[in-house]
Scaffold this motif. Structure first.
Motif, short mmCIF file in Angstrom:
data_model
loop_
_atom_site.label_atom_id
_atom_site.label_comp_id
_atom_site.label_asym_id
_atom_site.label_seq_id
_atom_site.Cartn_x
_atom_site.Cartn_y
_atom_site.Cartn_z
N HIS A 109 0.89 -1.28 -0.13
CA HIS A 109 0.06 -0.05 -0.10
C HIS A 109 0.92 1.38 -0.12
O HIS A 109 1.77 1.48 0.92
N LEU A 110 0.71 2.15 -0.91
CA LEU A 110 1.46 3.38 -1.07
C LEU A 110 0.60 4.52 -1.06
O LEU A 110 -0.26 4.58 -2.25
N LEU A 111 0.63 5.46 -0.19
CA LEU A 111 0.03 6.36 -0.18
C LEU A 111 0.89 7.68 -0.43
O LEU A 111 1.79 8.16 0.28
N LYS A 112 0.45 8.40 -1.65
CA LYS A 112 1.56 9.60 -2.12
C LYS A 112 0.98 10.76 -1.53
O LYS A 112 -0.23 11.32 -1.97
N LYS A 113 1.88 11.49 -1.06
CA LYS A 113 1.69 12.87 -0.64
C LYS A 113 2.76 13.65 -1.26
O LYS A 113 2.58 15.01 -1.29
N ILE A 114 4.00 13.08 -1.38
CA ILE A 114 5.07 13.89 -2.14
C ILE A 114 5.01 14.23 -3.49
O ILE A 114 4.54 13.22 -4.36
N PRO A 115 4.65 15.30 -3.85
CA PRO A 115 4.44 15.90 -5.33
C PRO A 115 5.39 15.09 -6.29
O PRO A 115 6.66 15.12 -6.04
N SER A 116 5.15 14.77 -7.46
CA SER A 116 5.76 14.17 -8.39
C SER A 116 6.39 15.04 -9.41
O SER A 116 5.76 16.29 -9.64
N GLY A 117 7.68 15.04 -10.14
CA GLY A 117 8.00 15.94 -10.94
C GLY A 117 8.48 17.42 -10.31
O GLY A 117 8.17 18.34 -11.00
N ALA A 118 8.68 17.11 -9.07
CA ALA A 118 9.04 18.36 -8.31
C ALA A 118 10.48 18.50 -7.88
O ALA A 118 10.63 19.65 -6.98
N GLY A 119 11.53 17.50 -7.93
CA GLY A 119 12.92 17.59 -7.69
C GLY A 119 12.85 17.42 -6.08
O GLY A 119 13.78 17.82 -5.56
N LEU A 120 12.00 16.44 -5.67
CA LEU A 120 11.93 16.21 -4.29
C LEU A 120 12.21 14.60 -3.85
O LEU A 120 12.42 14.54 -2.73
N GLY A 121 12.42 13.91 -5.03
CA GLY A 121 12.88 12.71 -4.82
C GLY A 121 12.09 11.84 -4.14
O GLY A 121 12.46 10.76 -3.66
N GLY A 122 10.78 11.87 -4.48
CA GLY A 122 9.76 11.08 -4.00
C GLY A 122 9.85 9.63 -4.44
O GLY A 122 9.42 8.76 -3.63
N GLY A 123 9.93 9.40 -5.66
CA GLY A 123 9.83 8.05 -6.20
C GLY A 123 11.28 7.49 -5.85
O GLY A 123 10.99 6.08 -5.21
N SER A 124 12.22 7.99 -5.53
CA SER A 124 13.36 7.47 -5.08
C SER A 124 13.07 7.22 -3.52
O SER A 124 13.71 5.98 -3.27
N SER A 125 12.86 8.08 -2.98
CA SER A 125 12.66 7.76 -1.54
C SER A 125 11.76 6.42 -1.15
O SER A 125 12.14 5.40 -0.37
#
Length: 294
Positions: A109-125
């Motif tokens: 289960h993945l709840l996404k709160k970190i915006p994508s395409g933002a330079g924040l590394g959400g997918g990598s994290s």
């Protein structure tokens, strides 16, 4: 088990040179922040749970010896993610581990709160957290060093999130050197417009160069001096194409930021403030997050 993968910001970013493999050498400082997703991995106990069979949104991964497969179900909520779920970095991390280790059937289960395409590394994290969570949940015995090596196969900034502490990054972003820096006395305000910046395109607009002053030297100075010293090489070309991102940076300075910068190749922009800023009503059409309101 559940964990909460966090985002990062880049304190400065220099694109130093082009590599023969098509990538670029950079130097930057990764700094973890408290904006988080939620990731949960649950082993499916059929008998105890009364589940007659593993059905529903089911996928299979073939193991290394090609003699069997392991099934999983992937549930993603929160911010929508474009593309095939099988290409999600969480699933790529699962594939990597399943190729080496025996795992039971699981729900993810993945709840996404970190915006994508933002330079924040959400997918990598999320990917790094998947490696850590699988290791801890099933006692796989990987050391941090072994997890870092596997994270590097998933993406250049994935290794950072294994140890998840401030680091000077070089190479393609995968060569990490721990640094001592603490910004907890500042308020961090993050603004992300509804703009997607292509990292590939951003790199294509850069002329690599050696920095006049290394970020390792700049970071030793007070954040009040960074405005004149610390640069992100992606800002000039990205700001030219997307003036709205430049306006956000200017607004952050107007409301009192001692330092403001785009993170990575964008499109998020953050500001550091000595006291909590009055930002209400200024970024109504954008995603806004503050570490003092988390």
């Amino acid at each position: 088990m559940i964990c909460f993968p966090n985002a990062k910001i880049n304190l400065g970013l220099h694109v130093v040179s082009r590599r023969t493999d098509g990538y670029h050498n950079i130097e930057t400082i990764f700094y973890p922040i408290g904006l988080r997703d939620a990731l949960e991995i649950i082993p499916v106990e059929k008998e105890s749970a009364g589940i007659p069979e593993f059905s529903g949104n089911t996928h299979s991964i073939t193991t290394r010896d090609n003699t069997s497969s392991r099934k999983y179900r992937f549930f993603q909520t929160g911010n929508p993610i474009d593309g095939d779920p099988d290409n999600n970095l969480v699933i790529k991390a699962l594939n990597l581990i399943t190729f080496e280790k025996e795992l039971p059937e699981i729900d993810i289960h993945l709840l996404k709160k970190i915006p994508s395409g933002a330079g924040l590394g959400g997918g990598s994290s999320d990917a790094a957290s998947t490696l850590i969570l699988l290791n801890e949940t099933f006692g796989l015995g990987y050391s941090n060093e072994e997890l870092i090596l596997r994270a590097a196969r998933l993406g250049a900034d994935c290794p950072f999130f294994i140890l998840n502490r401030p680091a000077f990054a070089s190479g393609i972003g995968d060569e990490l050197e721990p640094i001592e820096i603490d910004l907890s006395n500042y308020t961090l305000l993050l603004v992300k417009p509804d703009i997607m910046v292509s990292t590939r395109e951003a790199y294509s607009m850069i002329n690599p160069r050696e920095p006049e002053l290394s970020l390792k030297e700049i970071i030793r100075k007070s954040p009040e001096t960074w405005k004149e010293l610390m640069k992100n090489d992606f800002e000039p070309p990205v700001f030219k194409k997307f003036p709205e991102i430049c306006r956000i940076k200017q607004q952050l300075y107007e409301i009192g930021a001692v330092y403001a910068s785009m993170s990575g190749s964008g499109s998020s922009v953050f500001g550091l403030f000595e006291k909590a800023p009055d930002w209400q009503g200024k970024f109504n059409d954008h995603f806004v997050w503050s570490d003092k309101e988390d």
